[in-house]
Design a protein around this motif. Structure first.
Motif, PDB file in Angstrom:
ATOM      1  N   UNK A  39      -7.680 -27.637 -31.910  1.00 54.33           N
ATOM      2  CA  UNK A  39      -6.914 -26.680 -31.114  1.00 54.33           C
ATOM      3  C   UNK A  39      -7.194 -25.252 -31.571  1.00 54.33           C
ATOM      4  N   UNK A  40      -7.234 -25.044 -32.881  1.00 51.53           N
ATOM      5  CA  UNK A  40      -7.545 -23.715 -33.416  1.00 51.53           C
ATOM      6  C   UNK A  40      -8.944 -23.287 -32.985  1.00 51.53           C
ATOM      7  N   UNK A  41      -9.902 -24.206 -33.068  1.00 49.33           N
ATOM      8  CA  UNK A  41     -11.277 -23.888 -32.678  1.00 49.33           C
ATOM      9  C   UNK A  41     -11.359 -23.531 -31.195  1.00 49.33           C
ATOM     10  N   UNK A  42     -10.616 -24.249 -30.358  1.00 52.37           N
ATOM     11  CA  UNK A  42     -10.633 -23.975 -28.921  1.00 52.37           C
ATOM     12  C   UNK A  42     -10.085 -22.592 -28.618  1.00 52.37           C
ATOM     13  N   UNK A  43      -9.022 -22.201 -29.316  1.00 51.87           N
ATOM     14  CA  UNK A  43      -8.432 -20.880 -29.087  1.00 51.87           C
ATOM     15  C   UNK A  43      -9.370 -19.786 -29.596  1.00 51.87           C
ATOM     16  N   UNK A  65       6.372 -18.102 -29.945  1.00 54.28           N
ATOM     17  CA  UNK A  65       4.995 -18.414 -30.319  1.00 54.28           C
ATOM     18  C   UNK A  65       4.038 -17.403 -29.691  1.00 54.28           C
ATOM     19  N   UNK A  66       4.236 -17.086 -28.411  1.00 53.23           N
ATOM     20  CA  UNK A  66       3.371 -16.121 -27.740  1.00 53.23           C
ATOM     21  C   UNK A  66       3.448 -14.759 -28.413  1.00 53.23           C
ATOM     22  N   UNK A  67       4.665 -14.352 -28.788  1.00 55.09           N
ATOM     23  CA  UNK A  67       4.835 -13.050 -29.444  1.00 55.09           C
ATOM     24  C   UNK A  67       4.160 -13.031 -30.804  1.00 55.09           C
ATOM     25  N   UNK A  68       4.275 -14.125 -31.558  1.00 58.47           N
ATOM     26  CA  UNK A  68       3.652 -14.191 -32.877  1.00 58.47           C
ATOM     27  C   UNK A  68       2.132 -14.186 -32.770  1.00 58.47           C
ATOM     28  N   UNK A  69       1.599 -14.938 -31.824  1.00 56.07           N
ATOM     29  CA  UNK A  69       0.156 -14.925 -31.608  1.00 56.07           C
ATOM     30  C   UNK A  69      -0.335 -13.524 -31.272  1.00 56.07           C
ATOM     31  N   UNK A  70       0.338 -12.876 -30.327  1.00 51.36           N
ATOM     32  CA  UNK A  70      -0.110 -11.561 -29.873  1.00 51.36           C
ATOM     33  C   UNK A  70      -0.076 -10.526 -30.989  1.00 51.36           C
ATOM     34  N   UNK A  71       0.917 -10.637 -31.885  1.00 51.39           N
ATOM     35  CA  UNK A  71       1.056  -9.631 -32.935  1.00 51.39           C
ATOM     36  C   UNK A  71       0.164  -9.883 -34.133  1.00 51.39           C
ATOM     37  N   UNK A  72      -0.544 -11.031 -34.128  1.00 53.42           N
ATOM     38  CA  UNK A  72      -1.407 -11.358 -35.262  1.00 53.42           C
ATOM     39  C   UNK A  72      -2.866 -11.527 -34.846  1.00 53.42           C
ATOM     40  N   UNK A  73      -3.238 -10.916 -33.728  1.00 53.58           N
ATOM     41  CA  UNK A  73      -4.637 -10.855 -33.363  1.00 53.58           C
ATOM     42  C   UNK A  73      -5.119 -11.829 -32.324  1.00 53.58           C
ATOM     43  N   UNK A  74      -4.235 -12.669 -31.776  1.00 53.50           N
ATOM     44  CA  UNK A  74      -4.623 -13.618 -30.733  1.00 53.50           C
ATOM     45  C   UNK A  74      -3.899 -13.240 -29.443  1.00 53.50           C
ATOM     46  N   UNK A 168       5.117 -25.351 -35.987  1.00 53.95           N
ATOM     47  CA  UNK A 168       3.739 -25.660 -35.622  1.00 53.95           C
ATOM     48  C   UNK A 168       3.091 -24.462 -34.927  1.00 53.95           C
ATOM     49  N   UNK A 169       3.873 -23.752 -34.130  1.00 55.77           N
ATOM     50  CA  UNK A 169       3.360 -22.528 -33.509  1.00 55.77           C
ATOM     51  C   UNK A 169       3.016 -21.475 -34.547  1.00 55.77           C
ATOM     52  N   UNK A 170       3.868 -21.340 -35.561  1.00 56.29           N
ATOM     53  CA  UNK A 170       3.573 -20.403 -36.651  1.00 56.29           C
ATOM     54  C   UNK A 170       2.301 -20.812 -37.383  1.00 56.29           C
ATOM     55  N   UNK A 171       2.140 -22.123 -37.594  1.00 54.43           N
ATOM     56  CA  UNK A 171       0.944 -22.620 -38.274  1.00 54.43           C
ATOM     57  C   UNK A 171      -0.311 -22.279 -37.473  1.00 54.43           C
ATOM     58  N   UNK A 175      -3.150 -19.732 -38.923  1.00 55.35           N
ATOM     59  CA  UNK A 175      -4.508 -20.266 -39.049  1.00 55.35           C
ATOM     60  C   UNK A 175      -5.496 -19.408 -38.259  1.00 55.35           C
ATOM     61  N   UNK A 176      -5.108 -19.002 -37.063  1.00 53.73           N
ATOM     62  CA  UNK A 176      -5.963 -18.132 -36.251  1.00 53.73           C
ATOM     63  C   UNK A 176      -6.102 -16.754 -36.891  1.00 53.73           C
ATOM     64  N   UNK A 177      -5.010 -16.247 -37.416  1.00 59.66           N
ATOM     65  CA  UNK A 177      -5.005 -14.937 -38.082  1.00 59.66           C
ATOM     66  C   UNK A 177      -6.001 -14.922 -39.242  1.00 59.66           C
ATOM     67  N   UNK A 178      -5.970 -15.972 -40.058  1.00 65.24           N
ATOM     68  CA  UNK A 178      -6.865 -16.038 -41.209  1.00 65.24           C
ATOM     69  C   UNK A 178      -8.305 -16.276 -40.773  1.00 65.24           C
ATOM     70  N   UNK A 179      -8.504 -17.073 -39.747  1.00 63.49           N
ATOM     71  CA  UNK A 179      -9.869 -17.324 -39.256  1.00 63.49           C
ATOM     72  C   UNK A 179     -10.504 -16.057 -38.693  1.00 63.49           C
TER      73      UNK A 179
END
Length: 323
Positions: A39-43, A65-74, A168-171, A175-179
């Motif tokens: 899932x991380x690879x797909x995103x 989850x959407x807000x956290x993704x957007x604020x961390x580079x995704x 799981x959304x935070x994870x 994970x995306x943030x670090x990648x």
């Protein structure tokens, strides 16, 4: 209505709820869904955004989850499933990845979105507690939550399940943030306001420039040095060698320690040698911590060769809201 519980009973309930949810999170960590890495690879591979959707409590979790993704580079966007059925499906495009949340995996309001993303082959990540559900069967990457009891007394109110989904959304986000190699500087770009934005500011964004640095030569008489300190307004004078590098600093404390025969001395004789300097790209919060540790109120900012670039006063940090 039943009478309100005693404080002892309420505390016991609180501890039970937290324990139940903590146990579920421990299980989630131990039984991380096998599809998580995919899932991380797909995103990461997506050219567009992560479209998050869910309804009810899952919708609230999806918003977060959407807000956290957007604020961390995704880049991410929450689309309400009911609105999606009335035109907002147009917000989902080729290149996006869809993340759908449903504890049962059978949420009726998600059917149109699910049909749309399958019709146009948009990658689908699903979070659910039922492996045999319609949603999980249709997903490219099915993230199954452990079979853990809800924490409420009747076992029905979404509590444990929403806590696990949010974790799981935070994870995923981290994970995306670090990648992506997302840095503090990037984080500040998305959080310019408030205390957080101030603490993520850099020294060079708050300092006074090189022209404001009160500077004297090592052989300057103290009469000249005192004038430089007074005119600068920072309570210090930087002592620069013949190559214009910081070799010392004179503070009010140095003056007090050298009162005996002060005016007969030179700046180099009074100065504290090899003073602390900071780089311009240091975080303002780190500069404040250094000031507190050294019990000083002013820092000279210099490059790697110790050429002065500016001066930072604790008042600059206070005005910016760092302290």
């Amino acid at each position: 209505m039943s009478p309100p519980p005693s404080s002892i009973a309420a505390s016991a309930t609180a501890r039970r709820v937290i324990s139940v949810e903590a146990d579920a999170l421990a299980r989630l960590a131990a039984e991380l869904p096998e599809a998580f890495d995919a899932a991380v690879a797909a995103i990461l591979a997506a050219q567009g955004r992560v479209i998050v959707s869910g309804i009810g409590k899952s919708g609230h979790v999806g918003h977060k989850i959407a807000a956290t993704l957007a604020s961390t580079g995704t880049p991410a966007l929450f689309v309400h499933p009911s609105e999606a059925s009335h035109g907002d499906l147009g917000m989902i495009a080729q290149g996006d990845v869809c993340l759908l949340l449903s504890n049962s995996g059978e949420t009726a309001e998600l059917r149109d979105t699910l049909a749309y993303v399958r019709r146009f082959s948009i990658p689908l990540v699903a979070i659910s507690s039922r492996a045999d559900s319609t949603l999980m069967g249709a997903a490219d990457h099915a993230l199954l939550l452990p079979d853990a009891p809800e924490a409420c007394a009747i076992g029905m109110a979404p509590t444990t399940s929403t806590t696990m989904a949010m974790a799981l959304g935070d994870a995923l986000a981290v994970a995306l943030m670090e990648a992506r190699g997302f840095r503090a500087e990037d984080f500040r770009m998305f959080h310019p306001g408030g205390k957080l934005g101030a603490q993520l500011a850099r020294v060079d964004q708050l300092m006074h420039g090189a022209a404001a640095v009160p500077a004297v030569a090592p052989d300057a008489p103290m009469s000249e040095t005192l004038l430089a300190m007074t005119s600068g307004g920072f309570g210090i004078a930087a002592v620069l060698d013949t190559d214009r590098r910081v070799s010392g600093v004179i503070t009010d404390g140095d003056l007090r320690r050298s009162m005996d025969g002060l005016m007969s001395r030179t700046a180099g004789e009074v100065a504290t040698p090899d003073p602390v300097t900071v780089a311009p790209d240091m975080l303002a919060a780190e500069a404040l911590a250094l000031m507190n540790a050294r019990k000083i109120t002013v820092l000279l900012v210099a490059d790697a060769a110790r050429h002065p670039l500016g001066v930072l006063h604790i008042h600059d940090l206070l005005r910016a809201g760092v302290a």
